[in-house]
Scaffold this motif. Structure first.
Motif, PDB file in Angstrom:
ATOM      1  N   VAL A  73      -6.680   2.300  11.913  1.00 31.25           N
ATOM      2  CA  VAL A  73      -5.638   2.041  11.530  1.00 31.25           C
ATOM      3  C   VAL A  73      -4.742   3.070  12.632  1.00 31.25           C
ATOM      4  CG1 VAL A  73      -3.595   2.069   9.875  1.00 31.25           C
ATOM      5  CG2 VAL A  73      -6.150   1.678   9.240  1.00 31.25           C
ATOM      6  N   LEU A  74      -3.846   2.524  13.174  1.00 32.01           N
ATOM      7  CA  LEU A  74      -2.821   3.234  13.915  1.00 32.01           C
ATOM      8  C   LEU A  74      -1.392   3.138  13.739  1.00 32.01           C
ATOM      9  CD1 LEU A  74      -4.884   1.024  15.828  1.00 32.01           C
ATOM     10  CD2 LEU A  74      -4.581   2.841  17.465  1.00 32.01           C
TER      11      LEU A  74
ATOM     12  N   VAL B 152      -6.749   3.979   3.828  1.00 32.59           N
ATOM     13  CA  VAL B 152      -6.941   4.183   5.105  1.00 32.59           C
ATOM     14  C   VAL B 152      -5.529   4.156   5.856  1.00 32.59           C
ATOM     15  CG1 VAL B 152      -7.793   3.841   7.270  1.00 32.59           C
ATOM     16  CG2 VAL B 152      -9.204   3.640   5.306  1.00 32.59           C
ATOM     17  N   CYS B 153      -4.667   2.792   5.454  1.00 31.88           N
ATOM     18  CA  CYS B 153      -3.388   2.601   5.959  1.00 31.88           C
ATOM     19  C   CYS B 153      -2.378   3.586   5.507  1.00 31.88           C
ATOM     20  CB  CYS B 153      -2.978   1.051   5.562  1.00 31.88           C
ATOM     21  SG  CYS B 153      -3.780  -0.204   6.298  1.00 31.88           S
ATOM     22  N   GLY B 154      -2.298   3.980   4.184  1.00 29.47           N
ATOM     23  CA  GLY B 154      -1.463   4.840   3.770  1.00 29.47           C
ATOM     24  C   GLY B 154      -1.774   6.180   4.385  1.00 29.47           C
ATOM     25  N   ALA B 155      -2.916   6.732   4.678  1.00 25.79           N
ATOM     26  CA  ALA B 155      -3.362   7.949   5.379  1.00 25.79           C
ATOM     27  C   ALA B 155      -2.837   8.182   6.944  1.00 25.79           C
ATOM     28  CB  ALA B 155      -4.961   8.000   5.546  1.00 25.79           C
ATOM     29  N   ALA B 156      -2.583   6.688   7.650  1.00 23.07           N
ATOM     30  CA  ALA B 156      -1.982   6.624   8.953  1.00 23.07           C
ATOM     31  C   ALA B 156      -0.560   6.588   8.958  1.00 23.07           C
ATOM     32  CB  ALA B 156      -2.601   5.172   9.614  1.00 23.07           C
ATOM     33  N   ALA B 157      -0.098   6.295   7.828  1.00 21.67           N
ATOM     34  CA  ALA B 157       1.347   6.003   7.645  1.00 21.67           C
ATOM     35  C   ALA B 157       1.730   7.752   7.358  1.00 21.67           C
ATOM     36  CB  ALA B 157       1.864   5.204   6.462  1.00 21.67           C
ATOM     37  N   ARG B 158       1.219   8.256   6.533  1.00 18.75           N
ATOM     38  CA  ARG B 158       1.502   9.626   5.926  1.00 18.75           C
ATOM     39  C   ARG B 158       1.284  10.704   6.959  1.00 18.75           C
ATOM     40  NH1 ARG B 158      -2.071   9.511   2.248  1.00 18.75           N
ATOM     41  NH2 ARG B 158      -3.613  10.759   3.053  1.00 18.75           N
ATOM     42  N   THR B 159       0.282  10.659   7.662  1.00 21.16           N
ATOM     43  CA  THR B 159      -0.445  11.566   8.551  1.00 21.16           C
ATOM     44  C   THR B 159       0.150  11.579   9.936  1.00 21.16           C
ATOM     45  OG1 THR B 159      -2.230  10.755   9.530  1.00 21.16           O
ATOM     46  CG2 THR B 159      -2.489  12.233   7.597  1.00 21.16           C
ATOM     47  N   GLY B 160       0.531  10.142  10.206  1.00 21.93           N
ATOM     48  CA  GLY B 160       1.000   9.770  11.714  1.00 21.93           C
ATOM     49  C   GLY B 160      -0.022   9.825  12.482  1.00 21.93           C
TER      50      GLY B 160
ATOM     51  N   ILE C 282       0.707  -1.277   0.027  1.00 19.40           N
ATOM     52  CA  ILE C 282      -0.010   0.023  -0.011  1.00 19.40           C
ATOM     53  C   ILE C 282       0.849   1.347  -0.125  1.00 19.40           C
ATOM     54  CG2 ILE C 282      -1.602   1.306   1.320  1.00 19.40           C
ATOM     55  CD1 ILE C 282      -2.483  -1.373   2.459  1.00 19.40           C
ATOM     56  N   PRO C 283       0.660   2.141  -0.923  1.00 22.85           N
ATOM     57  CA  PRO C 283       1.596   3.307  -1.067  1.00 22.85           C
ATOM     58  C   PRO C 283       0.968   4.258  -0.042  1.00 22.85           C
ATOM     59  CG  PRO C 283       0.736   2.683  -3.298  1.00 22.85           C
ATOM     60  CD  PRO C 283       0.295   1.939  -2.258  1.00 22.85           C
ATOM     61  N   PHE C 284       1.862   5.126   0.486  1.00 23.21           N
ATOM     62  CA  PHE C 284       1.350   6.086   1.421  1.00 23.21           C
ATOM     63  C   PHE C 284       0.194   7.066   1.127  1.00 23.21           C
ATOM     64  CE2 PHE C 284       5.012   6.747   5.043  1.00 23.21           C
ATOM     65  CZ  PHE C 284       5.088   5.264   4.983  1.00 23.21           C
TER      66      PHE C 284
END
Length: 150
Positions: free
Chosen positions: A108-109, A74-82, A68-70
């Motif tokens: 997602v955390l 939803v996973c990308g959003a969690a990784a991108r925004t922290g 999944i790219p950042f």
């Protein structure tokens, strides 16, 4: 149903005491968290394996997306925004990636190491709409912090 986070935290602490391998820790957490609550249909980690990219890590449930790219889902959003992503209706989330057609809601955390860097995200899907609460976000965040940021 409300998950007993105090009990789950104690169990995870006992199981992970002294372990430093991130994959072993993720595998243990995925198993324990997944089986702790009937709301959890898929529970797993997506690891940061290169800049702006998550790849599937240890999980419980049906198959997941392999990467999944950042900038996606939803996973990308969690990784991108922290930031924790609490999604009561995945169909209403712009760019949601449907790895499983049964997913109705999701939390997602971000997972941070001791240096505060995001090393993964913990993704929990439910086949129930609006399955997750702020209590889940707080309880799960505390567990992740106690295991990966110690």
């Amino acid at each position: 149903m409300s998950l007993d986070y105090a009990s789950l935290t104690k169990t995870i602490a006992a199981l992970t005491c002294g372990e430093t391998d991130e994959i072993a820790l993720m595998a243990t957490l995925a198993c324990e968290i997944h089986h702790a609550d009937d709301r959890f249909d898929w529970t797993g980690f997506y690891r940061v394996t290169e800049p702006e990219l998550l790849k599937i890590g240890p999980y419980q449930g049906g198959h997941g997306c392999l990467q999944i790219p950042f900038d996606k889902g939803v996973c990308g959003a969690a990784a991108r925004t922290g930031e924790v992503q609490l999604v009561p209706d995945v169909d209403a989330f712009p760019g949601h990636i449907a790895c499983a057609s049964t997913t109705r809601s999701e939390i997602v955390l971000p997972v941070r190491n001791m240096a505060g860097e995001i090393i993964a995200v913990l993704d929990i899907d439910s086949d129930q709409p609006d399955a997750f609460t702020e209590e889940d976000a707080k309880g799960l965040s505390a567990i992740l912090s106690s295991v990966f940021s110690r």
